[in-house]
Each structure stands twice: as C-alpha cells, then as structure tokens.
Design an enzyme around this catalytic site. Structure first.
Site, PDB file in Angstrom:
ATOM      1  N   SER A  93      54.596  32.294   6.177  1.00  0.00           N
ATOM      2  CA  SER A  93      55.174  33.525   5.612  1.00  0.00           C
ATOM      3  C   SER A  93      54.177  34.582   5.142  1.00  0.00           C
ATOM      4  O   SER A  93      54.601  35.689   4.805  1.00  0.00           O
ATOM      5  CB  SER A  93      56.103  33.179   4.457  1.00  0.00           C
ATOM      6  OG  SER A  93      57.345  32.784   4.963  1.00  0.00           O
ATOM      7  N   LYS A  99      55.141  40.013  -4.093  1.00  0.00           N
ATOM      8  CA  LYS A  99      56.363  39.459  -3.480  1.00  0.00           C
ATOM      9  C   LYS A  99      57.350  39.085  -4.578  1.00  0.00           C
ATOM     10  O   LYS A  99      56.940  38.588  -5.641  1.00  0.00           O
ATOM     11  CB  LYS A  99      55.997  38.241  -2.633  1.00  0.00           C
ATOM     12  CG  LYS A  99      57.144  37.655  -1.821  1.00  0.00           C
ATOM     13  CD  LYS A  99      56.656  36.501  -0.939  1.00  0.00           C
ATOM     14  CE  LYS A  99      57.771  35.922  -0.075  1.00  0.00           C
ATOM     15  NZ  LYS A  99      57.284  34.838   0.817  1.00  0.00           N
ATOM     16  N   SER A 141      58.325  35.261   5.706  1.00  0.00           N
ATOM     17  CA  SER A 141      59.241  35.836   4.734  1.00  0.00           C
ATOM     18  C   SER A 141      58.618  36.932   3.861  1.00  0.00           C
ATOM     19  O   SER A 141      59.349  37.663   3.202  1.00  0.00           O
ATOM     20  CB  SER A 141      59.781  34.734   3.820  1.00  0.00           C
ATOM     21  OG  SER A 141      58.740  34.154   3.064  1.00  0.00           O
TER      22      SER A 141
HETATM   23  N1  GLN Z   1      59.663  30.578   8.615  1.00  0.00           N
HETATM   24  C1  GLN Z   1      59.475  29.400   7.846  1.00  0.00           C
HETATM   25  C2  GLN Z   1      60.788  29.032   7.178  1.00  0.00           C
HETATM   26  O1  GLN Z   1      61.730  29.705   7.412  1.00  0.00           O
HETATM   27  C3  GLN Z   1      58.382  29.587   6.838  1.00  0.00           C
HETATM   28  C4  GLN Z   1      58.779  30.407   5.676  1.00  0.00           C
HETATM   29  C5  GLN Z   1      57.675  30.508   4.647  1.00  0.00           C
HETATM   30  O2  GLN Z   1      56.497  30.307   4.933  1.00  0.00           O
HETATM   31  N2  GLN Z   1      58.074  30.781   3.414  1.00  0.00           N
HETATM   32  O3  GLN Z   1      60.883  28.106   6.449  1.00  0.00           O
END
Ligand code: GLN
Length: 468
Positions: free
Chosen positions: A167, A67, A143
């Site tokens: 994410s 990532k 994400s």
């Molecule tokens: N969807 C959540 C957010 O927008 C989690 C994102 C994540 O785990 N990085 O913060």
C-alpha cells in the site's frame, strides 16, 4: 521542491514555515477538488505549529501529509470508513507523529485511503474518490492513494502511508513518486490503526529518494509502546546515499517477469535494470520459487488478522453506533452492518472462516507454513545478491471502476508486493519512466527494490542510483 531545497530556503530566510503552508493551501485549493487526495486539513493549527517551528531540526518547518489511519492528537482519523468518520477524534499522537514533531516537521492534512487500508485502488474509501493526477479517469493505486496522489500533484511535499501488502509501493508506482516500506519492526506501529499486525509498517511517500531517507531517519527506531518494534540502532541513511551501485549484485527473480505483465511495464523495468548495470551493478537471475503461493498466503493471513483487529469496532468503544437496538447483540450487528463497507465485510467473513475450528489447520495454519517458505526464499536469495529488482505492479494504473465486480482480479495484482510483507523485508518503489497504456495518456511505472531485513540504507543507495 525537495525537502532539502526547502530547508535551505528556510534557513536562508527566503521562505518561512507559514509561507510554505499558505502556498500549499493555494495548490490544494487549485487542484485537489479534482484529485480528491485530502479528506481533511487544519490550516489554523498547522500555522500555530509553524509559528514555533525549530528550524535547526532536520525537518524543521516541513509540513508532512498523513494517511488517515495514523493518529494525530485532536484530529480526525477516519481510516476511510464511515465507522470512524462521524465522531472519532484521536486522543493521542502515534509514535511516528511524535517523532516527526521531534524532528521539527508539521503534520498537515489527512489523506484518503481504502477503508481500513484494504485495497489497491483507494476505490474502497467510503468517503470520496481519489483520482490519479496523471489521468483523472484512473486510480491512484492504494491503499495509500491519497498520500501518493497529493505528492504527485504537488499538493503535499511528502506524506506518510502504511503498507501491509504493497500500500505504499504500489500507489507510489502508479503516481510516479518514491515509496518506502521499511523492514517489519523498523518503525513503530503504535497509533497506526491495525489492519494485519504481523504485516503492517508505516513509511514515507516522497518526490525523491533523498526525501524518503530524511523521513525514514526521523521515524525509525525503538518504541517500547510497540512490542514488535526492534531495539536495533538506526544507521545514518543519508551518508551513503550517493555511493552508487558499483560492485553490487542485483537479483532479477524469474518468477516476477512471467505472464500477465504489461509489456510497457516490463520494458521500463528492464531498462531501469540495464541502467543500474551500466553504472556497475552485476545483474544475476535468481529464483523465488514460492512466489506463486504469495497471493493465496497473504489473503488468508491478512484477513485472519483483520477479522480479529476489527472486532474492536463494536458500536460501543469507537465511532458509529446504530440507533434503537433491540439488545446488545443487535447493537453490535447493526453498528457493524451500517459502519463497514463491502470489502471490509468480505475480509472479516474470509478471516473469520479461515480461523474457525475445523478450518484453522487447513487454511490459517497452512498459510503460516507457506509464509515461512516464502521468507526462506528471500533468505536464500540474499546469500547470493545484495538486493532484488522487479516491477512493483503488473500494469500501470487502471481505470476507475474496471474491477468493480472482480475482487479476485484485484488481489492478483498485488503479486509483486505482498511477499516483502510476508517476509518482513524492506522494499522501495522508485519511478522508472512512463508508458502508454490502453492508448491513453502516459502513465508512470515503478521499479521495486527489495533488500534483506534492516537493509534500508543499501536500498536507498540503489534507489538513488536508479533515480539519477
Ligand atoms: N492490496 C492489499 C490488500 O488489499 C494490500 C493493502 C495494504 O498494503 N494495506 O490487502
């Protein structure tokens, strides 16, 4: 092929680390123009590493996609943001990269993500669109959407992602792969660009539970460079993998099956739970009474921490710098105005607000108290059961653009994954079949398994039974 199959073929000399990379490059050239999972890759340096790969090591010769918020020496690390896309090159390896290399793996490819990991769709990437390999009109989740999409699209063997509120698990569920968020403190965060430091963890996205165990084995463990990384022994995650679920008690939280859940998701998750029951698990209903407050709690704490963490992007030390500023304040303002996308700005504004004097106690202080209540819900549950089983996301992958003007709707879809981060416990998403959605194509669904802190070995064991 799984990592263990590839390893056998490497050891027998049927294939070489270089031939794996070349084969992958061909798959990427064939399919990634459509999927858009890769932001960048450096085949030449990966081939140079492949030439020296030590095949006697557990991940010897295996390429792993990374990532784009994890630092790899000499490579870009854009975090899906214009801020870092122009001119930032990592000056060091994150601890997970150092550990992967020590296990013989070859970091190869940088995967798209929501900007600074803020989002659940990868649509918040400022750099490109990533599509779900099962239906190109749909999101891969996020994400860590690039990581999940590539593993599902067979353009990566396995990948690392990060999980602050889901994410890793949610894109794994949407793409039909396995995703593991380790316990807070199990894996070093050193070299992961911080979003919300009390919630972030790095973990694997893979095509099998066995592969997730292999990667966790390599990246887990103490690191003096991360003060929140635990000095606790790392168990053997592979030896008990096939021990099954006979006699284990699995809790089904009644709050996770309420309104808003797609019937196809519910059916598949219930069928997966029945399958575990047929293999000898005892299924009991439990309650996690503070679940309804998880979204509000997370969306105070995570933006608060983000607003602090992202203050380092000032136009001076990292990445984008605005041209012709009138003075130093103007330089900060313009660089941030130009470099950050709309969701990141929304989080910074929200986080700054809940931390500001006069509002701190009402929002941030209160959210911390509710966080404790959510953690206690899990502590109580794990007095009764070995693990908790639930959906990962309320619906399968939605269409790209569907929530463009509705961030709140997007936040609400994180309801089943956020609590594990607030409580610091591990969670895994394992594929549990496909469902028709909106009359469209068959889309994957995921079963989430949550366990007590540092309970990864048992989670993997249950996930292995669910997958088999
Ligand atoms: N969807 C959540 C957010 O927008 C989690 C994102 C994540 O785990 N990085 O913060």
């Amino acid at each position: 092929m799984s990592i263990s199959t590839l390893r056998q073929q490497l050891l027998s000399g049927e294939i070489t680390p270089a031939s794996i990379l070349e084969r992958l490059s061909g798959e990427i050239a064939a399919r990634d123009p459509r999927t858009g999972a890769y932001l960048s890759r450096d085949l030449e340096s990966a081939l140079a590493e492949a030439a020296n790969a030590d095949l006697s090591l557990p991940l010897g010769g295996i390429p792993i996609a990374i990532k784009d918020n994890i630092n790899v020496l000499g490579q870009p690390c854009t975090c899906g943001s214009k801020f870092l896309a122009e001119n930032y090159t990592s000056p060091y390896d994150a601890t997970v990269i150092r550990k992967l290399r020590a296990a013989g793996a070859i970091p190869f490819g940088r995967m798209n993500q929501d900007e600074f990991a803020m989002g659940s769709s990868t649509e918040n990437s400022a750099l490109q669109t990533t599509r779900n390999p099962h239906d190109p009109e749909r999101i891969p989740g996020g994400s860590s959407g690039g990581s999940a999409a590539a593993v599902a699209d067979l353009t990566a063997i396995a990948a690392l992602g990060s999980d602050t509120g889901g994410s890793i698990r949610q894109p794994a569920s949407h793409c039909g792969v396995v995703g593991l968020k380790p316990s807070y403190g199990r894996v070093s965060r050193y070299g992961l660009v911080a979003f919300a430091s009390s919630l972030d963890q790095i973990g694997p996205l893979t095509r099998s539970v066995g592969d997730a165990a292999l990667i966790l084995q390599a990246i887990a463990g103490f690191d003096p460079a991360d003060s929140t990384c635990l000095d606790a022994p790392v168990p053997d995650y592979l030896s008990g993998l096939n021990d099954g679920v006979k006699g284990l008690k699995l809790g089904v939280p009644k709050e996770y099956f309420g309104k808003g859940i797609d019937p196809g998701v519910r059916n598949n998750v219930e069928a997966a739970i029945q399958k575990l029951a047929a293999k000898g698990a005892e299924i009991v209903e439990i309650s996690l009474p503070h679940t309804e407050h998880a979204v509000a709690t997370y969306y105070v704490i995570a933006p608060a921490e983000a607003s602090s963490n992202l203050s380092r992007f000032d136009g001076i030390r990292y990445g984008h710098r605005a041209a012709n500023p009138a003075n130093i304040l103007d330089l900060y303002k313009k660089s941030r105005e130009e470099g950050f996308g709309p969701e990141v700005k929304r989080r910074i504004i929200l986080g700054t607000y809940v931390l500001s004097s006069g509002y701190y106690d009402a929002y941030y202080g209160r959210a911390q108290k509710v966080r404790t209540l959510i953690r206690r819900d899990f502590e109580n549950a794990f007095q009764q059961v070995d693990a908790i089983v639930s959906p990962v996301a309320p619906t399968p992958a939605r269409k790209i653009g569907a929530f463009a003007d509705d961030p709140l709707h997007e936040y609400l879809s994180d309801i089943f994954t956020l609590s594990a981060n607030l409580a610091g416990i591990p969670g895994i998403s394992v594929p549990c079949g496909v469902t028709d959605f909106d009359g469209g194509k068959s889309l994957p669904t995921g079963l989430q398994i949550l366990g007590p802190h540092l309970g990864e070995a048992k989670l993997l064991q249950i996930a292995r039974a669910a997958e088999g």
